[in-house]
Write a protein that holds these residues in place. Sequence first.
Motif, PDB file in Angstrom:
ATOM      1  N   ASP A  48       0.871  -1.174   0.000  1.00 17.79           N
ATOM      2  CA  ASP A  48       0.000   0.000   0.000  1.00 17.79           C
ATOM      3  C   ASP A  48       0.915   1.233   0.000  1.00 17.79           C
ATOM      4  N   PRO A  49       0.648   2.229  -0.853  1.00 17.41           N
ATOM      5  CA  PRO A  49       1.578   3.360  -0.983  1.00 17.41           C
ATOM      6  C   PRO A  49       1.773   4.180   0.303  1.00 17.41           C
ATOM      7  N   THR A  50       0.881   4.033   1.268  1.00 22.22           N
ATOM      8  CA  THR A  50       0.995   4.863   2.482  1.00 22.22           C
ATOM      9  C   THR A  50       1.929   4.287   3.540  1.00 22.22           C
ATOM     10  N   VAL A  51       2.388   3.030   3.387  1.00 24.60           N
ATOM     11  CA  VAL A  51       3.101   2.396   4.513  1.00 24.60           C
ATOM     12  C   VAL A  51       4.619   2.589   4.511  1.00 24.60           C
ATOM     13  N   LEU A  52       5.208   2.812   3.319  1.00 23.51           N
ATOM     14  CA  LEU A  52       6.668   2.977   3.270  1.00 23.51           C
ATOM     15  C   LEU A  52       6.995   4.437   3.524  1.00 23.51           C
ATOM     16  N   ARG A  53       7.382   4.763   4.754  1.00 25.00           N
ATOM     17  CA  ARG A  53       7.498   6.157   5.180  1.00 25.00           C
ATOM     18  C   ARG A  53       8.950   6.575   5.352  1.00 25.00           C
ATOM     19  N   GLU A  54       9.163   7.810   5.801  1.00 25.95           N
ATOM     20  CA  GLU A  54      10.522   8.354   5.866  1.00 25.95           C
ATOM     21  C   GLU A  54      11.394   7.631   6.899  1.00 25.95           C
ATOM     22  N   TYR A  55      10.867   7.427   8.116  1.00 29.16           N
ATOM     23  CA  TYR A  55      11.702   6.882   9.196  1.00 29.16           C
ATOM     24  C   TYR A  55      11.393   5.430   9.531  1.00 29.16           C
ATOM     25  N   PHE A  87      20.530  -1.308  10.098  1.00 26.76           N
ATOM     26  CA  PHE A  87      21.221  -2.077   9.057  1.00 26.76           C
ATOM     27  C   PHE A  87      22.722  -1.872   9.215  1.00 26.76           C
ATOM     28  N   MET A  88      23.440  -2.922   9.519  1.00 25.37           N
ATOM     29  CA  MET A  88      24.897  -2.828   9.672  1.00 25.37           C
ATOM     30  C   MET A  88      25.279  -1.678  10.625  1.00 25.37           C
ATOM     31  N   GLY A  89      24.525  -1.529  11.703  1.00 27.86           N
ATOM     32  CA  GLY A  89      24.861  -0.536  12.722  1.00 27.86           C
ATOM     33  C   GLY A  89      24.438   0.890  12.422  1.00 27.86           C
ATOM     34  N   ARG A  90      23.702   1.092  11.314  1.00 33.30           N
ATOM     35  CA  ARG A  90      23.243   2.456  11.015  1.00 33.30           C
ATOM     36  C   ARG A  90      21.724   2.447  10.855  1.00 33.30           C
ATOM     37  N   PRO A  91      21.083   3.632  11.023  1.00 38.53           N
ATOM     38  CA  PRO A  91      19.628   3.672  10.821  1.00 38.53           C
ATOM     39  C   PRO A  91      19.277   3.348   9.369  1.00 38.53           C
ATOM     40  N   PHE A  92      18.159   2.671   9.186  1.00 33.96           N
ATOM     41  CA  PHE A  92      17.692   2.252   7.865  1.00 33.96           C
ATOM     42  C   PHE A  92      16.433   3.060   7.590  1.00 33.96           C
ATOM     43  N   PHE A  93      16.522   4.084   6.706  1.00 33.75           N
ATOM     44  CA  PHE A  93      15.376   4.986   6.531  1.00 33.75           C
ATOM     45  C   PHE A  93      15.450   5.658   5.169  1.00 33.75           C
ATOM     46  N   GLY A  94      14.425   6.463   4.872  1.00 31.63           N
ATOM     47  CA  GLY A  94      14.416   7.249   3.637  1.00 31.63           C
ATOM     48  C   GLY A  94      14.520   6.365   2.400  1.00 31.63           C
ATOM     49  N   ALA A  95      15.594   6.569   1.635  1.00 35.56           N
ATOM     50  CA  ALA A  95      15.787   5.827   0.384  1.00 35.56           C
ATOM     51  C   ALA A  95      15.879   4.319   0.621  1.00 35.56           C
ATOM     52  N   ASP A  96      16.409   3.921   1.799  1.00 37.01           N
ATOM     53  CA  ASP A  96      16.510   2.489   2.124  1.00 37.01           C
ATOM     54  C   ASP A  96      15.117   1.851   2.108  1.00 37.01           C
ATOM     55  N   ILE A  97      14.169   2.541   2.744  1.00 33.44           N
ATOM     56  CA  ILE A  97      12.807   2.008   2.863  1.00 33.44           C
ATOM     57  C   ILE A  97      12.133   1.975   1.492  1.00 33.44           C
ATOM     58  N   GLN A  98      12.357   3.024   0.681  1.00 30.16           N
ATOM     59  CA  GLN A  98      11.784   3.029  -0.676  1.00 30.16           C
ATOM     60  C   GLN A  98      12.342   1.871  -1.505  1.00 30.16           C
TER      61      GLN A  98
END
Length: 469
Positions: A6-13, A118-129
């Motif tokens: 669903d397009p609403t679930v993959l968010r920034e953080y 992910f590998m000790g760093r936050p996984f967000f933004g482009a990672d989630i997309q």
Amino acid sequence: MSYTFDPTVLREYDIRGIIGETLSIDDAHAIGRGFGTLLAREGGKKVAIGYDGRVSSPMLEKGLIDGLTACGLDVVSVGMGPTPMLYYAEASMEDVQGGIQITGSHNPANYNGFKMVFMGRPFFGADIQKIGTMAAEGDWDEAAAPGTSSQVDILNEYVTRMLKGLDGLPADKLDGLRIGWDAGNGAAGPALELLTSRMPGEHHLLFTEVDGNFPNHHPDPTEEKNLADLKALVAEKNLDFGIAFDGDADRIGAIDGEGRVIWGDQLLSIYAEDLLKVVPGATIIADVKASRALFDSVKQHGGEPLMWKTGHSLIKSKMKETGSPLAGEMSGHVFFKHEYYGFDDALYAAIRLIAASIRLGKSVTQLRGEMPQMLNTPEMRFQVDESRKFAAIEEVKERLAKTDADVIGIDGVRVNTPDGWWLLRASNTQDVLVARAESETQDGLNRLMAQIDEQLKLSGLERGPQAGH
């Protein structure tokens, strides 16, 4: 095979949705496949996972494990607990390269979601997309043999690690403490019970039974109405201060002995004063919503204040980049790299508040009472169409660039004036604009609000009814 979220679930953080409407066990499986594939391609072999107290969490955990093990990864589940306990597992287990917590944080009971490391760093933004793109393309690795799944109980080890924050403090001062705690029926409950049972002093606990329906109050300590039970407890028992947690215990709320709220930036001010005695000249990071009083206080105590974008993943990344030992947000996320791991942990932040009060030789009530009396608006959030929210902020920036206004543009617009400052920014997670203003006088605050309203009007907008989180 391809899969569509669903397009609403993959968010920034994080990844977040409504169970049975926008988020399902199939989504959890697809998230496991995407994250697992990315981690395996980087040489990762093992992932730690945990979940909060929501009714839907065990179901999502099953889907997630199936997805991760299909990629050949081994999964170790730390079970039900606060998000920072999962972060602790990821940071402290030698052979773990990633971590996922299933949590709806402070959202209503029918929500759930995923926070990832992910590998000790936050996984967000482009990672989630990227997880969404990989699912749509069916770009998932299939292992010849599936990975294994096991369970480990780290609650005791996690609590022991947090208690190190009290090492070296005088026993008589610790014994004299009288504190109220409100777990809000969130995932903090069992960890809080164990933590306080092993601490000196007198502790009064509310709502430690984990209940994903949150029968007593909503678990968001940044809204003052949710602190009513804690205020009543502190007043009735005449306690020194009170601590509250959000649903997954990565955000802290606090009140002093007189029932006054100690907001996120005020807590950070206390932590900074304590820390700068040990690490002089340290860079202390706060988000753009924080009070000028905080930045002034950090300077006054010999630190380097750094204003940065709102969002726990963005702040964590900035800490790594600058080597900052301490950061915080208005929303109650506090990050201690000093003598800890740098992730947001509200239980550990509570320990550090106790330690700061004792080391500074002042009660929490005194520390709160000595803070400058600034007048600030609450965080005003109002609905703006998704397609307009970022564009409107750009329009404001362009108009102000043609004036001699003192603008900080790192996250929306924060404008300094002789009256104080005002902020307008677009939320990364919702279709809302956020406004805030701070002054030393009511007249000043009124003038700042008029400037916000003028800028909104020029972009064809107005401060409508308050939007929820």
